[in-house]
Design a protein around this motif. Structure first.
Motif, PDB file in Angstrom:
ATOM      1  N   SER A  41       0.722  -1.188  -0.269  1.00 22.01           N
ATOM      2  CA  SER A  41       0.285  -0.219   0.129  1.00 22.01           C
ATOM      3  C   SER A  41       0.775   1.251  -0.097  1.00 22.01           C
ATOM      4  O   SER A  41       0.097   2.264  -0.371  1.00 22.01           O
ATOM      5  N   CYS A  42       1.796   1.311   0.050  1.00 24.00           N
ATOM      6  CA  CYS A  42       3.175   2.723   0.035  1.00 24.00           C
ATOM      7  C   CYS A  42       3.793   2.209  -1.717  1.00 24.00           C
ATOM      8  O   CYS A  42       3.842   2.006  -1.523  1.00 24.00           O
ATOM      9  N   GLY A  43       3.385   3.000  -2.342  1.00 25.81           N
ATOM     10  CA  GLY A  43       3.394   3.330  -3.737  1.00 25.81           C
ATOM     11  C   GLY A  43       4.466   4.426  -3.901  1.00 25.81           C
ATOM     12  O   GLY A  43       4.757   5.207  -2.797  1.00 25.81           O
ATOM     13  N   SER A  44       3.787   5.473  -5.120  1.00 25.82           N
ATOM     14  CA  SER A  44       4.802   6.246  -5.809  1.00 25.82           C
ATOM     15  C   SER A  44       4.194   6.870  -4.880  1.00 25.82           C
ATOM     16  O   SER A  44       5.470   8.172  -5.111  1.00 25.82           O
ATOM     17  N   GLY A  45       3.633   7.645  -4.208  1.00 27.92           N
ATOM     18  CA  GLY A  45       2.886   8.496  -3.942  1.00 27.92           C
ATOM     19  C   GLY A  45       3.318   8.754  -2.506  1.00 27.92           C
ATOM     20  O   GLY A  45       2.598   9.479  -1.107  1.00 27.92           O
ATOM     21  N   ALA A  46       3.932   7.590  -1.897  1.00 25.69           N
ATOM     22  CA  ALA A  46       4.831   7.484  -0.174  1.00 25.69           C
ATOM     23  C   ALA A  46       5.340   8.127   0.012  1.00 25.69           C
ATOM     24  O   ALA A  46       6.361   8.745  -0.251  1.00 25.69           O
ATOM     25  N   GLY A  47       5.279   8.951   1.453  1.00 27.72           N
ATOM     26  CA  GLY A  47       6.135  10.046   1.898  1.00 27.72           C
ATOM     27  C   GLY A  47       7.147   9.719   3.014  1.00 27.72           C
ATOM     28  O   GLY A  47       6.882   8.193   3.250  1.00 27.72           O
ATOM     29  N   GLU A  48       8.231  10.013   3.862  1.00 26.02           N
ATOM     30  CA  GLU A  48       9.004   9.724   4.662  1.00 26.02           C
ATOM     31  C   GLU A  48       8.004   9.269   5.305  1.00 26.02           C
ATOM     32  O   GLU A  48       8.938   8.092   6.648  1.00 26.02           O
ATOM     33  N   GLY A  49       7.209   9.471   5.786  1.00 24.98           N
ATOM     34  CA  GLY A  49       6.577   8.555   6.980  1.00 24.98           C
ATOM     35  C   GLY A  49       6.054   7.194   7.398  1.00 24.98           C
ATOM     36  O   GLY A  49       5.549   6.770   7.831  1.00 24.98           O
ATOM     37  N   ASP A  50       6.148   6.879   5.365  1.00 21.83           N
ATOM     38  CA  ASP A  50       5.661   6.249   5.196  1.00 21.83           C
ATOM     39  C   ASP A  50       6.277   5.100   4.467  1.00 21.83           C
ATOM     40  O   ASP A  50       5.645   3.699   4.547  1.00 21.83           O
ATOM     41  N   LEU A  51       7.130   5.012   4.979  1.00 22.95           N
ATOM     42  CA  LEU A  51       8.603   3.774   4.562  1.00 22.95           C
ATOM     43  C   LEU A  51       9.528   4.137   5.266  1.00 22.95           C
ATOM     44  O   LEU A  51       9.660   4.626   6.944  1.00 22.95           O
ATOM     45  N   PRO A  52       9.859   2.408   5.762  1.00 22.64           N
ATOM     46  CA  PRO A  52      11.470   2.068   6.555  1.00 22.64           C
ATOM     47  C   PRO A  52      12.293   3.384   6.482  1.00 22.64           C
ATOM     48  O   PRO A  52      12.350   3.673   5.151  1.00 22.64           O
ATOM     49  N   THR A  53      13.224   4.130   7.377  1.00 25.61           N
ATOM     50  CA  THR A  53      14.187   4.958   7.180  1.00 25.61           C
ATOM     51  C   THR A  53      15.231   4.556   5.247  1.00 25.61           C
ATOM     52  O   THR A  53      15.367   5.502   4.976  1.00 25.61           O
ATOM     53  N   GLU A  54      15.514   3.396   6.261  1.00 27.73           N
ATOM     54  CA  GLU A  54      16.419   2.799   5.104  1.00 27.73           C
ATOM     55  C   GLU A  54      15.904   3.009   3.646  1.00 27.73           C
ATOM     56  O   GLU A  54      16.733   3.230   2.650  1.00 27.73           O
ATOM     57  N   ILE A  55      14.774   2.775   3.223  1.00 25.71           N
ATOM     58  CA  ILE A  55      13.973   2.790   2.121  1.00 25.71           C
ATOM     59  C   ILE A  55      13.651   4.004   1.798  1.00 25.71           C
ATOM     60  O   ILE A  55      13.728   4.064   0.735  1.00 25.71           O
ATOM     61  N   TRP A  56      13.189   4.377   2.611  1.00 19.60           N
ATOM     62  CA  TRP A  56      13.008   6.308   2.338  1.00 19.60           C
ATOM     63  C   TRP A  56      14.028   7.101   1.898  1.00 19.60           C
ATOM     64  O   TRP A  56      14.623   7.120   0.194  1.00 19.60           O
ATOM     65  N   GLU A  57      15.358   6.450   2.241  1.00 25.55           N
ATOM     66  CA  GLU A  57      16.846   7.353   1.740  1.00 25.55           C
ATOM     67  C   GLU A  57      17.261   6.900   0.189  1.00 25.55           C
ATOM     68  O   GLU A  57      17.726   7.418  -0.021  1.00 25.55           O
ATOM     69  N   LYS A  58      16.559   5.783  -0.306  1.00 26.13           N
ATOM     70  CA  LYS A  58      17.212   5.530  -1.473  1.00 26.13           C
ATOM     71  C   LYS A  58      15.875   5.596  -2.198  1.00 26.13           C
ATOM     72  O   LYS A  58      16.610   5.453  -3.660  1.00 26.13           O
ATOM     73  N   VAL A  59      14.865   6.070  -1.977  1.00 22.05           N
ATOM     74  CA  VAL A  59      13.617   6.807  -2.498  1.00 22.05           C
ATOM     75  C   VAL A  59      13.122   8.488  -2.795  1.00 22.05           C
ATOM     76  O   VAL A  59      12.495   8.191  -4.339  1.00 22.05           O
ATOM     77  N   LYS A  60      13.832   8.531  -2.124  1.00 21.60           N
ATOM     78  CA  LYS A  60      13.610  10.156  -1.509  1.00 21.60           C
ATOM     79  C   LYS A  60      13.798  11.222  -2.220  1.00 21.60           C
ATOM     80  O   LYS A  60      13.285  11.526  -3.254  1.00 21.60           O
ATOM     81  N   ASN A  61      15.316  11.123  -3.401  1.00 26.10           N
ATOM     82  CA  ASN A  61      15.151  11.554  -4.448  1.00 26.10           C
ATOM     83  C   ASN A  61      16.041  10.816  -5.355  1.00 26.10           C
ATOM     84  O   ASN A  61      17.033  11.870  -6.483  1.00 26.10           O
ATOM     85  N   HIS A  62      14.963   9.391  -6.016  1.00 24.57           N
ATOM     86  CA  HIS A  62      14.985   9.357  -6.904  1.00 24.57           C
ATOM     87  C   HIS A  62      14.565   9.392  -7.380  1.00 24.57           C
ATOM     88  O   HIS A  62      12.695   9.042  -7.991  1.00 24.57           O
TER      89      HIS A  62
END
Length: 520
Positions: A41-62
């Protein structure tokens, strides 16, 4: 893009397998599988609060793995991999070609050393450039020495840049360990079929272990290797995106089965792209008259697959030497002659500072969206419609109608604004004058939209759009897209409910084939 992805540290023997990765997602704030489909349920619109930290760091600026990021961050491709080990009926690799925007096309081929210098030059000039990808013009893993030499040089000189590659997957199982060893966290595999009978209609031949295979035998070899490589990557926690080309009458319905197959093997994101098949491109499908899908056909297939896994919607089918934000190409600014003459000072701290400002802008955009979305609370309506937006990036309505080379498309419902795609168009303004022929192509490209949001628009195109049933909206100039779209939609619903206007369904739209990238 409906486009967020999985990610954990790669290359370690202790890395969790697919089951562990999916469980990690599922345990985080309910962002896991739902119902029987197992769709994350956490898709392309997911933000920092929706993803584990290590995953967010990999996708947040990609920009290719996050729809939200693609409004703010840039990517570049370097053309160091000219050879290919398969032949696709939709591909024609062109060199020294500056006026087409599609995969396999480049203006210059580079050596690894030239590519590394170009990356430093671009990253110094465009501080929001965060991703380096190798996508051809052939296949990166059919050119492993050049590909991995390039990654080695860049990882040592620009350690803050994410490394990616895109492959057809034939040679993938042989190189997974090397990919992990270079900390390549993002790999895209083009998978157009899992049925060799269908594959034989897409791929004339593949070349593997010094032998050429054809027909069903070639397609079976290819699909087996693709799925094996996908499993190997996800077991190492490497983020995997699957690209599929939608070819009406050949694999369109079959892509639903492809979607299920790649999801079951750990792919988190699926990007279904329209076939580009204009005859002038010289591809087999182009020359034989194989049509591409309409906008409505493409969206319907993407919507049907979204029930199983997250879909990418913002792909631009980039050239193998693209530079800049998705939807733009600044490669002409960085030719080999220009970059070799540059004195490059790679300011890592300066890049970090700039990107911190980008993040502040991004946070403000999300906050504005949430604030406006609250005004829809309690609203009940079955109405859903599309709007087109002229934008230069940063999530803003900041482009003149006549200067737009593409429009971003959002679907509006009482749940909010959802990015669902983009439409390339011919420039309307040519040398200061409006081109009526181009205006007709623009209208056909956004014919399924109820409105078009612009920073500015002239009287003549405004009138023509109104006649076509498309409302030109310029009162939200330079404001955030999603906030403005929600505000407009709320007013639209009020007008429908009061009887001031009647909601009508729009028709289908045309997907523009191969828009010029260097038009003035």
């Amino acid at each position: 893009m409906d486009t967020q992805e999985l990610g954990v540290a790669s290359g370690e023997a202790s890395s969790p397998g697919l089951e562990g990765i999916m469980q990690q997602i599922a345990e985080h704030k309910g962002c896991g599988t739902s119902g029987g489909s197992g769709k994350a349920s956490c898709g392309s619109g997911a933000g920092e609060g929706d993803l584990p930290t290590e995953i967010w760091e990999k996708v947040k600026n990609h920009p290719c793995y996050s729809e939200e990021a693609h409004h703010h961050y840039a990517r570049m491709h370097v053309a160091v991999a000219p050879a290919c080990n398969i032949q696709c009926n939709y591909c024609n690799r062109k060199y020294d070609c500056a006026n087409e925007s599609r995969p396999g096309v480049v203006s210059e081929k580079l050596s690894p050393e030239q590519a590394a210098k170009k990356v430093l030059a671009v990253a110094s000039t465009i501080p929001q450039m965060t991703v380096l990808g190798i996508a051809g013009p052939g296949d990166p893993l059919a050119n492993p020495e050049k590909t991995f030499k390039t990654f080695d040089l860049i990882s040592r000189t620009a350690p803050d840049i994410k490394l990616c590659l895109s492959t057809n997957g034939l040679a993938l199982p042989d190189h997974v360990d090397t990919i992990a060893g270079f900390n390549v966290d993002h790999v895209t595999i083009t998978i157009n079929m899992i049925d060799p009978e269908i594959g034989a209609r897409i791929y004339p031949w593949v070349f593997w272990k010094h032998k050429r295979y054809t027909g069903v035998e070639a397609a079976k070899l290819l699909t087996d290797r693709q799925l094996q490589g996908l499993e190997m990557l996800t077991e190492r926690g490497i983020l995997c995106k699957v690209n599929s080309v939608m070819i009406p009458g050949i694999n369109d319905r079959h892509l639903i089965e492809v979607n299920k197959a790649v999801k079951s093997r750990g792919a988190f994101l699926h990007n279904i792209m329209p076939l580009i098949s204009s005859p002038e491109h010289g591809t087999v499908f182009g020359l034989t008259g194989q049509r591409g899908p309409s906008a409505q056909e493409l969206k319907a297939l993407q919507d049907s697959c979204e029930g199983e896994m997250n879909m990418m919607r913002h792909c631009r089918q980039c050239r193998a030497d693209a530079v800049g934000l998705l939807g733009e190409d600044r490669s002409a600014e960085f030719t080999t002659d220009k970059i070799m003459a540059m004195e490059v000072d790679y300011d890592l701290e300066g890049r970090k500072a700039y990107q911190e400002k980008v993040e502040e802008e991004r946070v403000a955009k999300v906050a504005a969206k949430q604030e406006e979305l609250a005004t829809l609370a309690g609203a009940s309506s079955d109405i859903q419609l599309l709007i087109a937006v002229a934008t230069k990036g940063s999530g803003l309505i900041n482009e003149h109608f006549g200067h737009a080379k593409e429009f971003q498309v959002y679907e509006l419902t009482t749940k909010g604004a959802k990015f669902v795609g983009h439409r390339r168009v011919d420039l309307y303004c040519q040398g200061g004058y409006g081109d009526e022929d181009s205006l007709e192509t623009v209208i056909r490209a956004i014919n399924d939209c109820h409105a078009v949001f612009v920073a500015k628009i002239g009287g003549c195109p405004k009138n023509d759009l109104l006649k076509a049933g498309i409302e030109p909206v310029d009162q939200y100039a330079h404001e955030f897209i999603e906030k403005s779209a929600i505000a407009w939609f709320k007013a639209y619903l009020d007008k429908v409910n009061s009887g001031e206007i009647e909601h009508v369904q729009r028709g289908d739209a045309e997907i523009r084939q191969g828009a010029l990238i260097n038009a003035a």
